[in-house]
Write an enzyme that holds these catalytic residues in place. Structure first.
Site, short mmCIF file in Angstrom:
data_model
loop_
_atom_site.label_atom_id
_atom_site.label_comp_id
_atom_site.label_asym_id
_atom_site.label_seq_id
_atom_site.Cartn_x
_atom_site.Cartn_y
_atom_site.Cartn_z
N GLY A 60 -6.73 9.39 -0.74
CA GLY A 60 -5.71 10.33 0.08
C GLY A 60 -3.96 10.20 -0.74
N GLN A 65 3.82 14.24 -1.92
CA GLN A 65 3.16 13.11 -3.44
C GLN A 65 3.28 13.90 -4.38
OE1 GLN A 65 0.55 10.94 -1.47
NE2 GLN A 65 1.11 9.43 -2.85
N CYS A 110 -0.27 2.35 -2.90
CA CYS A 110 0.32 3.61 -3.01
C CYS A 110 0.48 4.48 -4.35
CB CYS A 110 1.73 3.73 -1.97
SG CYS A 110 1.96 5.81 -1.97
N LEU A 111 -0.25 5.66 -4.73
CA LEU A 111 0.19 6.55 -6.25
C LEU A 111 1.43 6.60 -6.20
CD1 LEU A 111 -2.90 9.34 -5.26
CD2 LEU A 111 -2.95 7.34 -6.73
N HIS A 153 -0.91 6.07 6.76
CA HIS A 153 -0.49 6.08 5.46
C HIS A 153 0.01 7.80 5.47
CE1 HIS A 153 -1.01 4.45 1.36
NE2 HIS A 153 -0.21 5.38 1.12
N GLU A 154 -1.23 8.50 5.29
CA GLU A 154 -0.09 9.65 4.48
C GLU A 154 0.63 10.60 5.91
OE1 GLU A 154 -1.90 10.32 2.02
OE2 GLU A 154 -3.08 8.53 1.76
N HIS A 157 3.99 9.60 5.47
CA HIS A 157 4.22 10.32 3.61
C HIS A 157 5.27 11.14 4.04
CE1 HIS A 157 3.01 7.97 0.47
NE2 HIS A 157 1.90 7.99 0.50
C1 SB7 Z 1 -4.71 1.93 1.38
C2 SB7 Z 1 -4.07 3.03 0.31
C3 SB7 Z 1 -4.42 4.15 1.08
C4 SB7 Z 1 -3.88 4.87 2.28
C5 SB7 Z 1 -4.22 2.83 2.52
C6 SB7 Z 1 -4.15 2.19 2.16
C7 SB7 Z 1 -3.91 5.75 0.10
C8 SB7 Z 1 -3.17 5.36 -1.36
C9 SB7 Z 1 -2.86 6.35 -2.45
N1 SB7 Z 1 -2.35 7.13 -1.47
O1 SB7 Z 1 -0.51 6.72 -2.28
C10 SB7 Z 1 -2.18 8.52 -0.92
O2 SB7 Z 1 -0.56 8.40 -0.20
NI NI Z 2 0.58 6.95 -0.09
#
Ligand code: SB7
Ligand code: NI
Length: 181
Positions: A60, A65, A110-111, A153-154, A157
């Site tokens: 996601g 971001q 998270c990215l 999670h998104e 953000h």
């Molecule tokens: C683990 C990873 C994510 C969401 C939930 C659990 C997405 C990781 C990528 N991102 O940083 C998106 O915001």
């Molecule tokens: Ni993230």
């Protein structure tokens, strides 16, 4: 196309802002942002493209971001029946959720975070999310499992919340963000 160079890292203030609602119907500019976001998420899961451009796989992405403080998210993730949930949402909102909580066995990443942060991230087990798709359709989806976790999670953000903010008893040194140099 978006690459890791476009991904804002922790310490950047945009990740702590409350993102602004997108005016609907979405402008062409906002639709283009959303399209680039979902393209990035899909590319990041393609081994050849990810390797070629050095993309970290992500399921996601939220507009903050990429430095854009707007309520836009992109998600590309399989559900429990292995059906893909692949969508962009404008102004996503969790309208109801279970009392029951869950977490990913191995925590979250998270990215925008270039380090491993240990600990379990509590999430609602089931949510109902409303929002507007790229095509302008208003949707209401009931989600559980990984998709429910990713949407939480998104949407976090968009509210300036990082996954580690939710880890109980996490040592302060892991919660501190690096100052913006
Ligand atoms: C683990 C990873 C994510 C969401 C939930 C659990 C997405 C990781 C990528 N991102 O940083 C998106 O915001
Ligand atoms: Ni993230």
């Amino acid at each position: 196309m978006l690459t890791m160079k476009d991904i804002v890292r922790e310490g950047h203030p945009v990740l702590r802002e409350i993102a602004k609602e997108v005016t609907l119907p979405a402008s062409n500019e906002d639709k283009e942002i959303a399209q680039k976001m979902i393209e990035f998420v899909i590319n990041s899961q393609d081994p050849d493209i990810a390797d070629q451009y050095g993309l970290r796989p992500g399921i996601g992405l939220a507009a903050p971001q990429i430095g854009i403080s707007k309520r836009i998210i992109a998600v590309h993730v399989p559900d429990e029946r292995d059906e893909l949930i692949s969508a962009v949402l404008f102004n996503p909102k969790i309208v109801s959720h279970s009392v029951e909580e869950t977490h990913l066995e191995n925590g979250e990443g998270c990215l925008s975070v270039d380090r491993e942060v240990p600990g379990l991230v509590p999430r609602y087990a089931r949510i109902t999310v409303k929002g507007t798709t790229l095509e302008g359709q208003d949707i209401s989806w009931r989600l559980k499992g990984l998709p429910a976790i990713v949407f939480q999670h998104e949407i976090d953000h968009l509210n300036g919340i990082m996954f580690y903010d939710r880890i109980q008893g996490l040592d302060d040194k892991f919660k501190k963000e690096l100052p913006n140099l």
